[in-house]
Design an enzyme around this catalytic site. Structure first.
Site, PDB file in Angstrom:
ATOM      1  N   CYS A  95       4.947   2.921   5.413  1.00 31.20           N
ATOM      2  CA  CYS A  95       4.184   1.678   5.531  1.00 31.20           C
ATOM      3  C   CYS A  95       5.162   0.515   5.609  1.00 31.20           C
ATOM      4  O   CYS A  95       6.180   0.485   4.926  1.00 31.20           O
ATOM      5  CB  CYS A  95       3.188   1.512   4.390  1.00 31.20           C
ATOM      6  SG  CYS A  95       3.849   0.768   2.897  1.00 31.20           S
ATOM      7  N   GLU A  96       4.845  -0.416   6.483  1.00 31.88           N
ATOM      8  CA  GLU A  96       5.792  -1.500   6.708  1.00 31.88           C
ATOM      9  C   GLU A  96       5.774  -2.534   5.586  1.00 31.88           C
ATOM     10  O   GLU A  96       6.645  -3.389   5.530  1.00 31.88           O
ATOM     11  CB  GLU A  96       5.523  -2.173   8.055  1.00 31.88           C
ATOM     12  CG  GLU A  96       4.217  -2.911   8.157  1.00 31.88           C
ATOM     13  CD  GLU A  96       3.993  -3.461   9.567  1.00 31.88           C
ATOM     14  OE1 GLU A  96       4.569  -2.910  10.519  1.00 31.88           O
ATOM     15  OE2 GLU A  96       3.249  -4.444   9.694  1.00 31.88           O
ATOM     16  N   HIS A  97       4.807  -2.439   4.701  1.00 33.44           N
ATOM     17  CA  HIS A  97       4.755  -3.419   3.612  1.00 33.44           C
ATOM     18  C   HIS A  97       5.623  -3.025   2.428  1.00 33.44           C
ATOM     19  O   HIS A  97       6.147  -3.880   1.731  1.00 33.44           O
ATOM     20  CB  HIS A  97       3.304  -3.621   3.154  1.00 33.44           C
ATOM     21  CG  HIS A  97       2.425  -4.126   4.241  1.00 33.44           C
ATOM     22  ND1 HIS A  97       1.161  -3.620   4.481  1.00 33.44           N
ATOM     23  CD2 HIS A  97       2.651  -5.066   5.188  1.00 33.44           C
ATOM     24  CE1 HIS A  97       0.636  -4.249   5.529  1.00 33.44           C
ATOM     25  NE2 HIS A  97       1.520  -5.120   5.972  1.00 33.44           N
ATOM     26  N   HIS A  98       5.740  -1.713   2.180  1.00 31.62           N
ATOM     27  CA  HIS A  98       6.514  -1.262   1.016  1.00 31.62           C
ATOM     28  C   HIS A  98       7.615  -0.268   1.386  1.00 31.62           C
ATOM     29  O   HIS A  98       8.364   0.160   0.512  1.00 31.62           O
ATOM     30  CB  HIS A  98       5.570  -0.603   0.001  1.00 31.62           C
ATOM     31  CG  HIS A  98       4.432  -1.478  -0.402  1.00 31.62           C
ATOM     32  ND1 HIS A  98       3.191  -1.421   0.202  1.00 31.62           N
ATOM     33  CD2 HIS A  98       4.348  -2.446  -1.338  1.00 31.62           C
ATOM     34  CE1 HIS A  98       2.395  -2.324  -0.347  1.00 31.62           C
ATOM     35  NE2 HIS A  98       3.060  -2.955  -1.286  1.00 31.62           N
ATOM     36  N   GLN A 136      -1.391   1.845   9.272  1.00 32.70           N
ATOM     37  CA  GLN A 136      -2.205   2.920   9.847  1.00 32.70           C
ATOM     38  C   GLN A 136      -3.161   2.408  10.924  1.00 32.70           C
ATOM     39  O   GLN A 136      -3.487   3.107  11.879  1.00 32.70           O
ATOM     40  CB  GLN A 136      -2.983   3.602   8.712  1.00 32.70           C
ATOM     41  CG  GLN A 136      -3.589   4.935   9.105  1.00 32.70           C
ATOM     42  CD  GLN A 136      -4.376   5.549   7.957  1.00 32.70           C
ATOM     43  OE1 GLN A 136      -3.954   5.449   6.803  1.00 32.70           O
ATOM     44  NE2 GLN A 136      -5.507   6.159   8.251  1.00 32.70           N
ATOM     45  N   HIS A 164      -1.609   7.061   1.110  1.00 31.30           N
ATOM     46  CA  HIS A 164      -0.540   6.066   1.073  1.00 31.30           C
ATOM     47  C   HIS A 164       0.098   6.055  -0.311  1.00 31.30           C
ATOM     48  O   HIS A 164      -0.573   5.748  -1.293  1.00 31.30           O
ATOM     49  CB  HIS A 164      -1.099   4.671   1.378  1.00 31.30           C
ATOM     50  CG  HIS A 164      -1.542   4.496   2.802  1.00 31.30           C
ATOM     51  ND1 HIS A 164      -0.905   3.636   3.673  1.00 31.30           N
ATOM     52  CD2 HIS A 164      -2.537   5.086   3.500  1.00 31.30           C
ATOM     53  CE1 HIS A 164      -1.500   3.708   4.857  1.00 31.30           C
ATOM     54  NE2 HIS A 164      -2.498   4.567   4.778  1.00 31.30           N
ATOM     55  N   CYS A 166       1.998   3.950  -1.494  1.00 32.72           N
ATOM     56  CA  CYS A 166       1.981   2.604  -2.089  1.00 32.72           C
ATOM     57  C   CYS A 166       0.680   2.349  -2.843  1.00 32.72           C
ATOM     58  O   CYS A 166       0.617   1.482  -3.705  1.00 32.72           O
ATOM     59  CB  CYS A 166       2.254   1.522  -1.049  1.00 32.72           C
ATOM     60  SG  CYS A 166       1.040   1.390   0.260  1.00 32.72           S
TER      61      CYS A 166
HETATM   62 ZN   LIG Z   1       2.214  -0.105   1.594  1.00 31.18          ZN
END
Ligand SMILES: [Zn+2]
Length: 204
Positions: A95-98, A136, A164, A166
């Protein structure tokens, strides 16, 4: 997102920069180890920065490949006009956020309109797009639109079902939650019968 934009590939432009940055990446991982309170010089961690850099390079190798090229290699003229489904394609992404993993299964369906594609290429395409930093929602959209652009089918549907880390390991810590995203185009969007057939055959 307009279809043209998301597969104008960043891929090749970055290949060189990525190769040059392995050493650099390892140095940064060493800093990260210090930042989490570790001693990067202790025995178990000495080779960790290089390992992490290598592993990260592998997990993001999708930047080095162009899914347009891969699909174009195996597009054939054919009169088959029933739904084609490839289901349960395993995928692993970050995931590009975490930058934490999310992984699960992908189901792809399309109704040909004069052109079909080698089935393994669909799995390859999932692999290429998922081995990048992703959300996603974008992943299903990219896959569906690329098939739509290159095969010009009567319709295409993509479903992804994923866990996920995260969400599972941190944040809300919902260990059993899964996320389902889908992108339905043309017949799959317009016809409830087509969509229902896809969902049924995909096991939903
Ligand atoms: Zn994430």
């Amino acid at each position: 997102m307009p279809p043209a934009e998301h597969h104008v590939e960043i891929a090749h432009a970055f290949t060189e920069a990525r190769a040059a940055s392995t050493v650099d990446m390892a140095a940064r991982v060493r800093d990260l180890l210090t930042a989490v309170g570790e001693d990067p010089a202790r025995e178990g961690l000495i080779k960790t920065p290089e390992r992490v850099a290598k592993s990260l390079r592998f997990l993001t190798k999708g930047y080095e490949e162009d899914p347009v090229e891969v699909l174009n290699e195996a597009i054939f003229t054919d009169a088959y006009d029933e739904m084609v489904i490839v289901k349960d394609i395993d995928f692993f992404s970050l995931c590009e956020h975490h930058m934490l993993p999310f992984f699960g299964r992908c189901h792809i369906a399309y109704i040909p309109n004069g052109k079909i594609v080698g089935l393994s290429k669909l799995a390859r395409m999932v692999e290429i797009y998922s081995r990048r930093l992703q959300v996603q929602e974008r992943l299903v959209t990219q896959i569906a639109h690329l098939i739509d652009d290159l095969l010009e089918p009567k319709g295409v549907g993509v479903i992804m079902d994923a866990t996920h880390l995260c969400m599972v390991m941190r944040g809300v810590e919902k260990q059993n939650s899964t996320t389902v995203t889908s992108c339905m185009l043309a017949d799959f969007r317009d016809s409830e019968t087509t969509r229902a057939e896809f969902l049924r055959l995909a096991g939903y």
